[in-house]
Scaffold this motif. Structure first.
Motif, PDB file in Angstrom:
ATOM      1  N   ASP A  23       0.349   4.174  -0.359  1.00  0.00           N
ATOM      2  CA  ASP A  23      -0.113   5.227   0.372  1.00  0.00           C
ATOM      3  C   ASP A  23       0.258   5.280   1.907  1.00  0.00           C
ATOM      4  O   ASP A  23       0.091   6.436   2.525  1.00  0.00           O
ATOM      5  N   LYS A  24       0.627   4.242   2.372  1.00  0.00           N
ATOM      6  CA  LYS A  24       0.747   3.718   3.803  1.00  0.00           C
ATOM      7  C   LYS A  24       2.204   3.466   3.977  1.00  0.00           C
ATOM      8  O   LYS A  24       2.794   3.579   5.138  1.00  0.00           O
ATOM      9  N   ARG A  81       0.773  -1.154  -0.098  1.00  0.00           N
ATOM     10  CA  ARG A  81      -0.083   0.109   0.015  1.00  0.00           C
ATOM     11  C   ARG A  81       0.754   1.442  -0.018  1.00  0.00           C
ATOM     12  O   ARG A  81       1.446   1.719   1.233  1.00  0.00           O
ATOM     13  N   ASP A  89       6.393   3.808   2.421  1.00  0.00           N
ATOM     14  CA  ASP A  89       7.431   4.635   1.569  1.00  0.00           C
ATOM     15  C   ASP A  89       8.759   3.904   1.512  1.00  0.00           C
ATOM     16  O   ASP A  89       8.850   2.860   2.036  1.00  0.00           O
ATOM     17  N   LEU A 112      -2.665   3.125  -6.894  1.00  0.00           N
ATOM     18  CA  LEU A 112      -1.991   2.509  -6.140  1.00  0.00           C
ATOM     19  C   LEU A 112      -1.091   1.555  -6.685  1.00  0.00           C
ATOM     20  O   LEU A 112       0.301   1.338  -6.259  1.00  0.00           O
ATOM     21  N   ALA A 156      -9.315   4.482  -5.679  1.00  0.00           N
ATOM     22  CA  ALA A 156      -7.529   4.620  -5.552  1.00  0.00           C
ATOM     23  C   ALA A 156      -6.833   3.635  -6.206  1.00  0.00           C
ATOM     24  O   ALA A 156      -5.641   3.854  -6.198  1.00  0.00           O
ATOM     25  N   THR A 203      -1.675  -4.718  -4.482  1.00  0.00           N
ATOM     26  CA  THR A 203      -2.305  -3.835  -3.487  1.00  0.00           C
ATOM     27  C   THR A 203      -3.727  -4.508  -3.183  1.00  0.00           C
ATOM     28  O   THR A 203      -4.126  -5.479  -3.470  1.00  0.00           O
ATOM     29  N   ASP A 206       1.901   3.931  -8.033  1.00  0.00           N
ATOM     30  CA  ASP A 206       2.570   4.442  -6.885  1.00  0.00           C
ATOM     31  C   ASP A 206       3.535   3.183  -6.457  1.00  0.00           C
ATOM     32  O   ASP A 206       4.736   3.394  -5.996  1.00  0.00           O
ATOM     33  N   GLU A 256     -11.979   0.673   4.907  1.00  0.00           N
ATOM     34  CA  GLU A 256     -11.747   1.105   3.567  1.00  0.00           C
ATOM     35  C   GLU A 256     -12.887   0.742   2.711  1.00  0.00           C
ATOM     36  O   GLU A 256     -13.171  -0.701   2.589  1.00  0.00           O
TER      37      GLU A 256
END
Length: 291
Positions: A136-137, A134, A139, A186, A182, A168, A189, A174
């Motif tokens: 977005d969570k 994920r 990095d 995802l 999203a 993902t 990214d 969610e």
């Protein structure tokens, strides 16, 4: 683009069609393959699963550039028993079945004892490792990114091309609508984060359409990516692959879309279904890739 070593280039060539498109029959599933074999997956023995995997190689994958297999059930038997022919390359799956959840995020693990060196010992031309992600969570400083960098570096040092598979998923709490909105971002990214971690080849979910595929290609920054079938039917996957290829993808890795309705527990029926159902699908997929 993350530069391939000479040995990694040979690995990429080994898993590709004459037209230079990645094409791998995915057969590293364990529990999922048992479910395709029987309505009562728990009744399928390890020996029966191994026999089904051998038939997948014998009647289907030996007509493809490469086969993805697991080191727990299929390997090294299909090599030692001479089932895998010389012209079909071997991709060794390094990930164990399932995942653990920590603070709402999923983590996979290596099959015990699996290393880049072990891939070579099993006769592998390349390796594959799955990570749930994920972005977005998580990095570049996250646990999953550190795991990715470590294995990519180990495989590069051993001269093994590592295919980085990313999945993902929907988080707890969610909604389906939120996740669907999203999803394409995802996937893109995730490709970007994997590239930043040093990935040389990616195996990714279909990001929903042409725009999503173009975004993934841009995020991958020259790193070749193949679309996975994710259990969709064959005709749907052909359409997805055509869209992905038209927008920068480099190939396909197909599992259940080829063989999910061909794995009868009866060896005779399985041979018939694999040759008459699954094999024509493989040829159709190859035509889309090189067409």
């Amino acid at each position: 683009m993350n530069q391939l070593t000479t040995m990694e280039r040979r690995g990429l060539s080994a898993i590709s069609t004459p037209g230079g498109r990645m094409l791998i029959v995915a057969a590293d599933q364990r529990n999922g393959m048992k479910a395709a074999m029987s309505d009562a997956p728990g009744s399928v023995s390890t020996a029966e699963l191994a026999a089904a995997k051998a038939d997948l190689v014998r009647y289907l994958a030996n007509n493809a550039p490469a086969i993805l297999l697991d080191p727990e059930v299929a390997l090294p038997a299909v090599v030692d028993d001479g089932v895998l022919i010389r012209g079909t390359s071997l991709v060794v799956g390094m990930d164990a079945s399932g995942f653990e959840t920590v603070d709402g995020l999923r983590y996979t693990r290596l099959v015990p004892g699996m290393t880049a060196r072990r891939v070579r010992e099993l006769g592998g031309d390349a390796a594959k490792m799955l990570w749930y992600l994920r972005p977005d969570k998580q990095d570049a400083g996250s646990r999953v990114a550190a795991e990715m960098r470590e294995l990519i570096e180990a495989c590069t040092a051993e001269g093994v091309l590592l295919i980085v598979e990313l999945l993902t998923y929907r988080l707890e709490g969610e909604t389906e609508h939120e996740y669907a909105a999203a999803f394409a971002g995802l996937v893109a990214d995730g490709a970007r984060l994997a590239r930043e971690c040093g990935a040389k080849v990616l195996k990714l979910q279909f990001p929903g359409g042409a725009e999503g595929c173009a975004a993934v290609t841009a995020a991958a920054g020259g790193v070749p990516w193949a679309v996975l079938s994710a259990g969709v039917d064959h005709e749907t996957f052909l359409t997805q692959v055509a869209t992905a290829m038209a927008n920068g993808a480099g190939g396909a890795m197909a599992g259940r879309s080829l063989w999910k309705d061909s794995l009868s527990v009866s060896p005779d029926v399985r041979r018939d279904y694999l040759t008459k159902r699954a094999l024509p699908r493989l040829y159709e997929l190859a035509a889309v890739l090189d067409g």
